[in-house]
Design an enzyme around this catalytic site. Structure first.
Site, mmCIF file in Angstrom:
data_model
loop_
_atom_site.group_PDB
_atom_site.id
_atom_site.type_symbol
_atom_site.label_atom_id
_atom_site.label_comp_id
_atom_site.label_asym_id
_atom_site.label_seq_id
_atom_site.Cartn_x
_atom_site.Cartn_y
_atom_site.Cartn_z
ATOM 1 N N CYS A 268 54.912 83.581 -22.218
ATOM 2 C CA CYS A 268 54.153 84.032 -20.892
ATOM 3 C C CYS A 268 53.131 84.926 -21.218
ATOM 4 O O CYS A 268 52.060 84.243 -21.766
ATOM 5 C CB CYS A 268 54.895 85.477 -20.943
ATOM 6 N N CYS B 82 53.879 81.259 -16.814
ATOM 7 C CA CYS B 82 52.849 80.548 -17.572
ATOM 8 C C CYS B 82 51.950 79.404 -16.919
ATOM 9 O O CYS B 82 50.840 79.383 -16.977
ATOM 10 C CB CYS B 82 52.992 80.394 -19.043
ATOM 11 N N CYS C 190 51.128 75.679 -19.788
ATOM 12 C CA CYS C 190 52.357 75.469 -21.111
ATOM 13 C C CYS C 190 52.226 74.071 -21.234
ATOM 14 O O CYS C 190 51.831 73.081 -20.640
ATOM 15 C CB CYS C 190 53.387 76.043 -21.210
#
Length: 137
Positions: free
Chosen positions: A9, A83, A87
């Site tokens: 996250c 996120c 990512c």
């Protein structure tokens, strides 16, 4: 070989830490657990710590960590929680995006349902990747 799961996250202070705590608690040594954030906070969210403590899980000693390329490469399953584009994506990895409210700035009453939803999703994940009595997938 046991599967490795990475929870990601933004701040690595709430959702991903609770998920990592649940997975470690429920799966034990059947799964390798990692967590990280694209912009990690200084400390774990105190409400996340309190909510998990109510379930007998201590995440107070965890430290938010920066998301690295190596962590993603080392993982079989990557669970993202808001996120976004931070990512990295690698073919051959299993990716899931869990849409969960961010516990940041919320009181314990608001964090408990997030914690409980994470537990349900972690239980489902364990059943899929590391069922008891059978080989890990």
């Amino acid at each position: 070989m046991k599967p490795t799961v990475l929870f990601v996250c933004v701040h690595n202070a709430g959702r991903s830490q609770m998920a990592a705590g649940w997975l470690q608690h429920l799966a034990g040594d059947r799964v390798e657990v990692l967590s990280a954030g694209s912009a990690p906070a200084e400390t774990i969210n105190p409400m996340a710590i309190a909510a998990m403590a109510e379930e007998g899980i201590d995440i107070a000693s965890a430290q938010p960590k920066i998301l690295t390329d190596g962590a993603v490469r080392a993982s079989d399953v990557v669970i993202t929680m808001g996120c976004g584009d931070a990512c990295p994506f690698y073919p051959g990895k299993r990716y899931e995006d869990w849409q969960l409210d961010d516990p940041a700035g919320r009181g314990l009453e608001a964090v408990r349902p997030i914690r409980d939803e994470i537990r349900k999703r972690v239980e489902t994940l364990i059943a899929e990747i590391a069922p008891t009595g059978g080989p890990a997938v």
